[in-house]
Scaffold this motif. Structure first.
Motif, PDB file in Angstrom:
ATOM      1  N   THR A 134      11.840  -9.458  24.918  1.00 43.35           N
ATOM      2  CA  THR A 134      12.322  -8.083  24.992  1.00 43.35           C
ATOM      3  C   THR A 134      12.773  -7.546  23.638  1.00 43.35           C
ATOM      4  O   THR A 134      13.385  -6.486  23.576  1.00 43.35           O
ATOM      5  N   SER A 135      12.499  -8.270  22.546  1.00 44.50           N
ATOM      6  CA  SER A 135      13.021  -7.781  21.259  1.00 44.50           C
ATOM      7  C   SER A 135      11.981  -7.801  20.141  1.00 44.50           C
ATOM      8  O   SER A 135      12.333  -7.852  18.981  1.00 44.50           O
ATOM      9  N   TRP A 136      10.697  -7.742  20.500  1.00 41.79           N
ATOM     10  CA  TRP A 136       9.657  -7.830  19.461  1.00 41.79           C
ATOM     11  C   TRP A 136       9.212  -6.460  18.944  1.00 41.79           C
ATOM     12  O   TRP A 136       8.446  -6.361  17.998  1.00 41.79           O
ATOM     13  N   MET A 137       9.690  -5.370  19.577  1.00 44.38           N
ATOM     14  CA  MET A 137       9.116  -4.049  19.295  1.00 44.38           C
ATOM     15  C   MET A 137       9.368  -3.582  17.853  1.00 44.38           C
ATOM     16  O   MET A 137       8.494  -2.974  17.235  1.00 44.38           O
ATOM     17  N   GLY A 138      10.573  -3.884  17.358  1.00 41.88           N
ATOM     18  CA  GLY A 138      10.885  -3.473  15.989  1.00 41.88           C
ATOM     19  C   GLY A 138       9.946  -4.138  14.988  1.00 41.88           C
ATOM     20  O   GLY A 138       9.412  -3.488  14.084  1.00 41.88           O
ATOM     21  N   VAL A 139       9.719  -5.441  15.178  1.00 40.32           N
ATOM     22  CA  VAL A 139       8.826  -6.174  14.280  1.00 40.32           C
ATOM     23  C   VAL A 139       7.412  -5.594  14.347  1.00 40.32           C
ATOM     24  O   VAL A 139       6.751  -5.405  13.320  1.00 40.32           O
ATOM     25  N   ALA A 140       6.968  -5.289  15.573  1.00 44.10           N
ATOM     26  CA  ALA A 140       5.618  -4.746  15.722  1.00 44.10           C
ATOM     27  C   ALA A 140       5.470  -3.453  14.928  1.00 44.10           C
ATOM     28  O   ALA A 140       4.468  -3.243  14.235  1.00 44.10           O
ATOM     29  N   ARG A 141       6.488  -2.598  15.005  1.00 39.28           N
ATOM     30  CA  ARG A 141       6.422  -1.340  14.251  1.00 39.28           C
ATOM     31  C   ARG A 141       6.388  -1.574  12.752  1.00 39.28           C
ATOM     32  O   ARG A 141       5.604  -0.945  12.036  1.00 39.28           O
ATOM     33  N   LEU A 142       7.244  -2.499  12.289  1.00 40.58           N
ATOM     34  CA  LEU A 142       7.283  -2.805  10.857  1.00 40.58           C
ATOM     35  C   LEU A 142       5.932  -3.307  10.361  1.00 40.58           C
ATOM     36  O   LEU A 142       5.389  -2.834   9.362  1.00 40.58           O
ATOM     37  N   VAL A 143       5.391  -4.293  11.084  1.00 35.78           N
ATOM     38  CA  VAL A 143       4.136  -4.911  10.655  1.00 35.78           C
ATOM     39  C   VAL A 143       2.993  -3.891  10.702  1.00 35.78           C
ATOM     40  O   VAL A 143       2.153  -3.840   9.806  1.00 35.78           O
ATOM     41  N   ARG A 144       3.005  -3.060  11.739  1.00 38.17           N
ATOM     42  CA  ARG A 144       1.969  -2.031  11.841  1.00 38.17           C
ATOM     43  C   ARG A 144       2.008  -1.123  10.617  1.00 38.17           C
ATOM     44  O   ARG A 144       0.977  -0.825  10.009  1.00 38.17           O
ATOM     45  N   ALA A 145       3.226  -0.686  10.248  1.00 34.03           N
ATOM     46  CA  ALA A 145       3.350   0.205   9.099  1.00 34.03           C
ATOM     47  C   ALA A 145       2.839  -0.470   7.824  1.00 34.03           C
ATOM     48  O   ALA A 145       2.115   0.133   7.023  1.00 34.03           O
ATOM     49  N   GLU A 146       3.174  -1.762   7.659  1.00 33.29           N
ATOM     50  CA  GLU A 146       2.701  -2.492   6.489  1.00 33.29           C
ATOM     51  C   GLU A 146       1.171  -2.556   6.478  1.00 33.29           C
ATOM     52  O   GLU A 146       0.526  -2.353   5.455  1.00 33.29           O
ATOM     53  N   PHE A 147       0.605  -2.854   7.655  1.00 34.70           N
ATOM     54  CA  PHE A 147      -0.858  -2.981   7.744  1.00 34.70           C
ATOM     55  C   PHE A 147      -1.540  -1.647   7.442  1.00 34.70           C
ATOM     56  O   PHE A 147      -2.569  -1.613   6.776  1.00 34.70           O
ATOM     57  N   LEU A 148      -0.940  -0.571   7.939  1.00 30.60           N
ATOM     58  CA  LEU A 148      -1.547   0.736   7.690  1.00 30.60           C
ATOM     59  C   LEU A 148      -1.652   1.011   6.201  1.00 30.60           C
ATOM     60  O   LEU A 148      -2.653   1.549   5.717  1.00 30.60           O
ATOM     61  N   SER A 149      -0.596   0.622   5.452  1.00 35.88           N
ATOM     62  CA  SER A 149      -0.640   0.944   4.031  1.00 35.88           C
ATOM     63  C   SER A 149      -1.446  -0.091   3.246  1.00 35.88           C
ATOM     64  O   SER A 149      -2.014   0.212   2.216  1.00 35.88           O
ATOM     65  N   LEU A 150      -1.518  -1.326   3.771  1.00 36.03           N
ATOM     66  CA  LEU A 150      -2.197  -2.376   2.994  1.00 36.03           C
ATOM     67  C   LEU A 150      -3.710  -2.427   3.240  1.00 36.03           C
ATOM     68  O   LEU A 150      -4.465  -2.872   2.386  1.00 36.03           O
ATOM     69  N   LYS A 151      -4.151  -1.971   4.422  1.00 38.66           N
ATOM     70  CA  LYS A 151      -5.544  -2.278   4.772  1.00 38.66           C
ATOM     71  C   LYS A 151      -6.559  -1.517   3.929  1.00 38.66           C
ATOM     72  O   LYS A 151      -7.726  -1.908   3.896  1.00 38.66           O
ATOM     73  N   GLU A 152      -6.128  -0.450   3.275  1.00 39.67           N
ATOM     74  CA  GLU A 152      -7.068   0.282   2.421  1.00 39.67           C
ATOM     75  C   GLU A 152      -7.030  -0.179   0.967  1.00 39.67           C
ATOM     76  O   GLU A 152      -7.707   0.390   0.120  1.00 39.67           O
ATOM     77  N   ARG A 153      -6.175  -1.168   0.694  1.00 36.98           N
ATOM     78  CA  ARG A 153      -6.012  -1.565  -0.709  1.00 36.98           C
ATOM     79  C   ARG A 153      -7.212  -2.358  -1.211  1.00 36.98           C
ATOM     80  O   ARG A 153      -7.976  -2.936  -0.438  1.00 36.98           O
ATOM     81  N   GLU A 154      -7.322  -2.413  -2.558  1.00 37.32           N
ATOM     82  CA  GLU A 154      -8.514  -3.025  -3.165  1.00 37.32           C
ATOM     83  C   GLU A 154      -8.704  -4.482  -2.760  1.00 37.32           C
ATOM     84  O   GLU A 154      -9.819  -4.932  -2.528  1.00 37.32           O
ATOM     85  N   PHE A 155      -7.585  -5.259  -2.693  1.00 37.11           N
ATOM     86  CA  PHE A 155      -7.782  -6.685  -2.412  1.00 37.11           C
ATOM     87  C   PHE A 155      -8.371  -6.907  -1.026  1.00 37.11           C
ATOM     88  O   PHE A 155      -9.099  -7.868  -0.789  1.00 37.11           O
ATOM     89  N   VAL A 156      -8.085  -5.965  -0.115  1.00 33.48           N
ATOM     90  CA  VAL A 156      -8.654  -6.100   1.226  1.00 33.48           C
ATOM     91  C   VAL A 156     -10.142  -5.727   1.191  1.00 33.48           C
ATOM     92  O   VAL A 156     -10.982  -6.426   1.756  1.00 33.48           O
TER      93      VAL A 156
END
Lengths: 332, 285
Positions: B153-175
């Protein structure tokens, strides 16, 4: 603005379905049928009564049909009958129309939560603003300490300490219930005084944590805002500091607070289980806890759904309030 | 060598935050107490002594005894094990779930994202404490079940954080480079993007331990968490409430222990946030 409101309302529909689906499946986590619990609690139940119950809950039908039936009933605010010995409808237990408003469980919980939010709002804003304008002062350090304590202190422990100090040691305040035994014989002023006295400790406990969080948030918002160019401009044109802080800076720093208040609704409602239990307040949280202890399925599902619904309403109001307060959004 | 360097520069920033250092010391002290509970406890935590019921703190019993004559200090020492276990296991569960959901939502976007985020919204709309209680009503309130329920019942905050990180990282050159080299989705998610999104997850995990300990103590206090005779800080406080007029020590000491533990994890979390956030690296606001 109307369009946005409609969009938000439409968005609530799938979320609400999701919530009902989730609470429905939680009840099916339990091994065996829900009626087994009833039979355990009441060994004298006849096979006919049991069959009737199973039919009522549609337990002989596939699970998706059961969900559909349940959903159809809760739209009409019918959460079924409680499993407890009085067998009253769940809705009547939560919102008893035969009782005066101030005795209805949902109203009591709602009132305490609304009052807590008001207290949080009224105190957190000035605390946050003043500690931001006096950054690193002794006052700021004091409030920062208070904030960290507010985050870390278990609310039930705070309640215990206050009960010990004000209720038992000093004997200033009542520690249980919402009114005294002799309430009915009091004058009107006496009645109000009696109610207020009973509310002091529960309100303090239920708003303490939120107060800490919100004042911290307000402080960091203020610190960000007073670094903006338009604040420098306001100062440069010779406005008195008071009006710079309270008219120009505070208004902008307060915007995100509205959203935060909305987000604090589930925490407040959830917390009501704890403080209603400790202070013996006959609200919805206490009823929920009794339901949990006796595995009263219909009651648990009913209150879970209502709690989620209140949260959705809270979030919606916060969003609309934000929209109303922010001229950029208001103009569309 | 690079790793040691980064640890070193991390520590240089972390130690500027005096309260975070204090928090770290407290965290380690509580760990030491939990590990050495059998050594530091003067009595067996479950030893009933009818001759010394509800004795105030004194020479025989440092923090007094409870209504069965059990030594409060020993029970608290063993109780600290429960709190830490619950805190860490629950956070482990919620972090793993949150990371997976957040990564899938952020990386794939579109329908995957919409469905997962709607689920997050739904979970956030149900008052968490209600949800936990409802689940516990139908299962055995064992320590393991409590850890699992808190975690679920307490994973939602982490999911939001990780999603935000992925959104900004997935377009980066190393990816893009990894994809050009033929890496599959799973490899990109877990080997390339995930390691770069761990800092905020780490901070939220530390803060999550504090939150989980608070929830466990509240559940145990209400009598639906850790069941007696197993000692936990929360269920000692229940006895404190039952004997509130005669035995203040049962209410005061376990509460202080919870407060200090939660406070120290919060302080460490704040310190980590500052030290791991490159934007704040040059002087705090």
């Amino acid at each position: 603005m109307l369009g946005y409101t409609l969009k938000r309302l439409l968005e609530m529909i799938p979320t609400f379905f999701g919530i009902t689906l989730l609470s429905f499946f939680i009840i099916h986590l339990a091994p065996g049928k829900p009626t087994d619990v009833l039979a355990d609690m009441n060994p004298k139940i006849t096979p006919e009564a049991r069959a009737k119950l199973e039919q009522y809950y549609g337990l002989d039908k596939p699970i998706m049909i059961q969900y559909g039936l349940w959903l159809k009933r809760i739209v009409k605010l019918d959460f079924g009958e409680s499993f407890s010995t009085d067998r009253r409808p769940v809705m009547e237990k939560i919102w008893d129309k035969k009782q005066p408003l101030s005795e209805r469980r949902l109203f009591i919980t709602f009132l305490i939560n609304v009052l807590s939010m008001l207290i949080i709002f009224i105190f957190a804003i000035p605390i946050g603003v003043s500690s931001a304008t006096h950054q690193y002062s002794i006052y700021d350090k004091f409030t920062t300490t208070f904030v960290f304590l507010g985050f870390a202190i278990p609310s039930f422990w705070l309640a215990l300490l206050l009960m010990m100090l004000f209720g038992i040691h000093l004997d200033w305040l009542p520690i249980s219930g919402l009114k005294s035994m002799n309430y009915d014989s009091l004058s009107l002023a006496g009645k109000i005084w009696d109610r207020a006295n009973h509310l002091i400790l529960p309100l303090f406990v239920s708003s303490f944590g939120g107060l800490a969080g919100l004042s911290r948030y307000m402080r960091s918002n203020m610190l960000e805002v007073i670094r903006q160019d338009y604040i420098t401009t306001a100062r440069a044109k010779g406005l008195p500091e008071r009006s710079v802080i309270y008219r120009h800076a505070m208004k902008n720093a307060m915007l995100p607070i509205i959203t935060l208040l909305g987000l604090s609704v589930p925490g407040l409602i959830g917390g009501s289980v704890i403080f209603e239990n400790i202070f013996g307040i006959p609200g919805m949280g206490q009823l929920f806890f009794m339901g949990v202890m006796t595995r009263d399925y219909p009651l648990i599902m009913g209150i879970l759904t209502i709690g989620a619904f209140l949260t959705l309403i809270g979030n919606l109001l916060a969003d609309l309030g934000y929209m109303f307060a922010d001229p950029r959004i208001r103009a569309g | 060598m690079h790793f040691l360097n980064s640890i070193n520069s991390f520590w240089l920033i972390y130690k500027r935050h005096k309260l975070a250092v204090l928090g770290l010391i407290l965290v380690m002290l509580f760990f030491a107490a939990a590990l050495s509970a059998p050594l530091i406890s003067p009595y067996d935590p479950n030893d009933i002594d009818s001759g010394h019921i509800l004795e105030p703190p004194g020479r025989g019993h440092l923090l007094g005894t409870d209504d069965l004559g059990r030594d409060v200090f020993s029970r608290m020492a063993y109780g600290s094990r429960i709190s830490l276990e619950v805190g860490f296991v629950a956070v482990g569960i919620s972090t793993v779930i949150g990371m997976i959901f957040g990564a899938l939502a952020g990386y794939y976007g579109g329908w995957t994202d919409r469905v997962i985020m709607r689920f997050v919204d739904i979970m956030l709309s149900i008052p968490t404490f209600f949800l936990i209680l409802a689940v516990i009503a139908f299962i055995e309130p064992s320590i393991w079940n409590i850890m699992i329920v808190i975690g679920l019942t307490s994973w939602m905050g982490v999911a939001r954080l990780v999603r935000a990180e992925f959104l900004s990282l997935k377009e980066r050159e190393f990816v893009l480079a990894a994809r050009a080299l033929g890496a599959g989705d799973m490899r990109i998610i877990f080997r390339h993007i995930m390691p770069n999104s761990l800092s905020p997850v780490f901070v939220s995990a530390v803060l999550g331990v504090a939150a989980a300990i608070l929830v466990e103590s509240a559940l145990s206090f209400l009598g639906i968490g850790v069941q007696p005779p197993t000692p936990s800080w929360g269920n000692i406080l229940t006895l404190g409430k039952d004997n509130i007029e005669i035995a203040w020590w049962l209410s005061v000491f376990p509460g202080i222990a919870i407060l200090l533990t939660v406070l120290s994890y919060n302080l460490v979390g704040e310190g980590l946030r500052d030290a791991l956030d490159p934007r704040l690296r040059h002087g705090r606001k």
